[in-house]
Design a protein around this motif. Structure first.
Motif, PDB file in Angstrom:
ATOM      1  N   UNK A 288       0.856  -1.187   0.000  1.00  0.00           N
ATOM      2  CA  UNK A 288       0.000   0.000   0.000  1.00  0.00           C
ATOM      3  C   UNK A 288       0.899   1.246   0.000  1.00  0.00           C
ATOM      4  N   UNK A 289       0.449   2.291  -0.702  1.00  0.00           N
ATOM      5  CA  UNK A 289       1.227   3.522  -0.831  1.00  0.00           C
ATOM      6  C   UNK A 289       0.863   4.491   0.292  1.00  0.00           C
ATOM      7  N   UNK A 290       1.900   5.054   0.918  1.00  0.00           N
ATOM      8  CA  UNK A 290       1.709   5.943   2.072  1.00  0.00           C
ATOM      9  C   UNK A 290       2.346   7.302   1.828  1.00  0.00           C
ATOM     10  N   UNK A 291       1.649   8.372   2.193  1.00  0.00           N
ATOM     11  CA  UNK A 291       2.193   9.733   2.193  1.00  0.00           C
ATOM     12  C   UNK A 291       1.858  10.386   3.527  1.00  0.00           C
ATOM     13  N   UNK A 292       2.804  11.160   4.062  1.00  0.00           N
ATOM     14  CA  UNK A 292       2.645  11.790   5.372  1.00  0.00           C
ATOM     15  C   UNK A 292       2.987  13.271   5.262  1.00  0.00           C
ATOM     16  N   UNK A 293       2.181  14.105   5.891  1.00  0.00           N
ATOM     17  CA  UNK A 293       2.429  15.547   5.913  1.00  0.00           C
ATOM     18  C   UNK A 293       2.248  16.062   7.335  1.00  0.00           C
ATOM     19  N   UNK A 294       3.212  16.854   7.803  1.00  0.00           N
ATOM     20  CA  UNK A 294       3.150  17.387   9.166  1.00  0.00           C
ATOM     21  C   UNK A 294       2.327  18.663   9.215  1.00  0.00           C
ATOM     22  N   UNK A 295       1.717  18.898  10.371  1.00  0.00           N
ATOM     23  CA  UNK A 295       1.029  20.158  10.612  1.00  0.00           C
ATOM     24  C   UNK A 295       2.029  21.215  11.100  1.00  0.00           C
ATOM     25  N   UNK A 296       1.512  22.309  11.572  1.00  0.00           N
ATOM     26  CA  UNK A 296       2.327  23.475  11.900  1.00  0.00           C
ATOM     27  C   UNK A 296       3.480  23.164  12.848  1.00  0.00           C
ATOM     28  N   UNK A 297       3.237  22.354  13.884  1.00  0.00           N
ATOM     29  CA  UNK A 297       4.274  22.102  14.892  1.00  0.00           C
ATOM     30  C   UNK A 297       5.222  20.981  14.520  1.00  0.00           C
ATOM     31  N   UNK A 298       5.051  20.372  13.340  1.00  0.00           N
ATOM     32  CA  UNK A 298       5.903  19.265  12.940  1.00  0.00           C
ATOM     33  C   UNK A 298       5.472  17.971  13.607  1.00  0.00           C
ATOM     34  N   UNK A 299       6.179  16.888  13.305  1.00  0.00           N
ATOM     35  CA  UNK A 299       5.833  15.602  13.905  1.00  0.00           C
ATOM     36  C   UNK A 299       7.005  14.631  13.822  1.00  0.00           C
ATOM     37  N   UNK A 300       6.958  13.628  14.707  1.00  0.00           N
ATOM     38  CA  UNK A 300       7.950  12.561  14.731  1.00  0.00           C
ATOM     39  C   UNK A 300       7.221  11.229  14.766  1.00  0.00           C
ATOM     40  N   UNK A 301       7.685  10.282  13.939  1.00  0.00           N
ATOM     41  CA  UNK A 301       7.076   8.958  13.878  1.00  0.00           C
ATOM     42  C   UNK A 301       8.169   7.903  13.909  1.00  0.00           C
ATOM     43  N   UNK A 302       7.944   6.844  14.675  1.00  0.00           N
ATOM     44  CA  UNK A 302       8.835   5.691  14.669  1.00  0.00           C
ATOM     45  C   UNK A 302       8.056   4.523  14.081  1.00  0.00           C
ATOM     46  N   UNK A 303       8.726   3.715  13.264  1.00  0.00           N
ATOM     47  CA  UNK A 303       8.029   2.636  12.579  1.00  0.00           C
ATOM     48  C   UNK A 303       8.944   1.434  12.413  1.00  0.00           C
TER      49      UNK A 303
END
Length: 525
Positions: A288-303
């Motif tokens: 499956x194809x995934x795209x991620x976009x952060x909001x104003x404060x940014x973001x961190x993800x662990x996977x």
């Protein structure tokens, strides 16, 4: 095949004075079982102790906050009796299948760790099952005193105390006196059991965009043993992670911030378009194809991806699976040769992380090459190189004008770093005003006030200063319209003309001459 992929918070599995364990239940999210992944979160308060246990799931732990001492024993390992490991924020610790561990928070604040695992062989599909070695649910408490007495060569009275004295189920809050008996790990000793992914060298890092760091088994032997790859994605404000897919399922935990996630699945269907926030988890099935976009404060993800040999297919950057022969791209996408060139240029100049540029539909900013050239191109070292390069060739005033145009292109991108770039390069560019005198005196002056805006938007300037028509997608320095250009200027592009979208800019003077050109542009959002 429909899958419920909505992001989810964990449910409380067990809570006590010492903290709690929280899990993502497959009953609430069947995709965990379908993708054969599992996750849980352990919270330990200061002086809290998690009793010895093992599980049916190879997994990795990512420390979200706090410090902790961990005892880890891998069955069959005759070299190590029990490793005693110190953990801190950003550490990744692999926990192999059936290995025994206990956890103690020796710090002054809560310790939080998230476990992500491969649930291929778990008893409950999509969930981690724990087996206790101490406490009221331990194996010892279930065996008869007779067996325990024979095993440890003690009498049955002592066997009963050994098996039944601990009434705690999983988490125990130690007294101050008990806490003094638990040793603290020596953080100065070499540690082969963990790696700090926060401090590791990123695979990709983009100024004002973010970074992506992957730990693989080839670099981290214990990670190879659990058969997983771990990735930390840090996105700055409004930055985007280009679409990608993996050969195996992926599971993501949002460690910080908020953003938006889109997933495209079977038959090109958008199966998830959702906001995600800190503390949530979501699953991406294989391919499956995934795209991620952060909001104003940014973001961190662990996977994690559930194979140490998984492959990742990228849709953006030079590594894009679409970065092939131009004619193949053109036929496949059914687009014009010009758009094909722009698309190819974007892939060649781009990365998997894009800065937070807002591109209004239909505007000059929507030219992808504009974004590709202007977005996140310079590191501090490259700035010094450019300063040297243009300092060496400052006698070429036409080149200087082209460079000035490119700086304004940067300033128009809406990227905060572009403003910094123009400021840092200002000392070198300032010599432009003195070098204009080398231009031939027989070149005609151009009065922009005499050129209508509609003509100007569809015109360019050749190397003799005359206005010439250009295709609609080549918007020529349109913001000069209505201003007087008092000096003779050449406008030979520094990039192939089909790739240049001259800027819309604010300058510090109504007379757009050399001094106005040297004014630091304002960043246009």
């Amino acid at each position: 095949m429909d899958m419920e992929l909505s992001p989810m918070f964990p449910a409380t599995f067990a809570e006590a004075e010492g903290g709690g364990y929280y899990n993502w239940a497959a009953a609430e999210s069947p995709v965990l079982g379908e993708a054969k992944v599992a996750a849980g979160k352990l919270v330990l308060k200061p002086r809290s102790f998690a009793l010895p246990h093992y599980s049916d799931c190879p997994k990795v732990g990512y420390v979200v906050e706090g410090v902790c001492g961990v005892g880890l024993k891998i069955p069959g390992d005759t070299k190590e009796t029990m490793a005693f490991i110190g953990l801190k924020k950003g550490d990744v610790i692999p926990v192999p299948y059936a290995s025994v561990s206990w956890w103690y928070n020796y710090g002054d604040s809560d310790f939080v760790i998230v476990f992500l695992g491969d649930a291929t062989n778990t008893y409950v599909p999509g969930e981690i099952t724990y087996f206790m070695l101490a406490g009221s649910l331990a194996h010892l408490a279930a065996f008869s005193p007779e067996f325990i007495a024979r095993t440890y060569q003690i009498n049955e009275e002592k066997a009963e105390k050994l098996a039944g004295a601990q009434k705690c189920v999983f988490l125990l809050k130690l007294s101050e006196e008990e806490a003094k008996t638990i040793p603290k790990p020596n953080e100065e000793l070499p540690n082969i059991w963990t790696q700090n992914i926060d401090a590791s060298s990123p695979d990709v890092e983009v100024n004002n965009g973010g970074k992506s760091t992957t730990l693989k088994g080839s670099q981290f032997p214990l990670l190879e043993q659990v058969g997983l790859n771990v990735n930390l994605l840090v996105l700055a404000s409004k930055a985007t992670r280009a679409p990608s897919y993996a050969s195996h399922p992926r599971i993501f935990y949002v460690a910080k911030g908020t953003g938006k996630v889109e997933i495209v699945g079977l038959q090109g269907k958008l199966v998830l378009n959702s906001k995600v926030e800190s503390g949530q988890l979501f699953v991406v099935p294989k391919l499956f194809m995934l795209a991620i976009s952060a909001h104003e404060q940014g973001m961190e993800l662990v996977s994690i991806v559930t194979s140490s040999r998984a492959v990742i297919g990228e849709l953006g950057s030079k590594s894009s699976v679409l970065n092939t022969v131009p004619s193949v791209v053109q036929v496949s996408l059914n687009v014009t040769p010009e758009l094909t060139q722009q698309f190819k240029q974007m892939m060649e100049t781009g990365t998997i992380i894009r800065c937070g540029v807002s591109i209004p539909r239909g505007s000059a900013h929507s030219d992808p090459v504009n974004a590709g050239l202007a977005a996140c191109l310079f590191s501090s070292g490259e700035i010094h190189f450019l300063r040297f390069l243009f300092g060496r060739f400052r006698f070429a005033s036409a080149l200087w004008f082209d460079f000035a145009r490119f700086l304004f292109l940067l300033s128009d991108s809406g990227i905060p770093s572009a403003h910094v770039v123009t400021q840092q390069l200002a000392p070198s560019v300032s010599v432009l005003s003195t070098n204009l005198s080398v231009l031939s005196s027989d070149q005609p002056s151009v009065n922009m006030a005499q050129v209508s805006k509609s003509e100007y938007v569809n015109s360019s300037f050749n190397n003799k200063g005359r206005a010439t028509p250009v295709p609609q997608h080549m918007h020529a320095v349109r913001s000069f319209a209505g201003h007087s250009l008092g000096n003779r200027v050449q406008f030979a592009p520094i990039f192939p003309s089909q790739y240049v979208t001259p800027p819309h800019m604010h300058v510090g003077s109504t007379s757009v001459g050399p001094q106005a050109l040297m004014a630091t542009p304002e960043v246009v959002g």
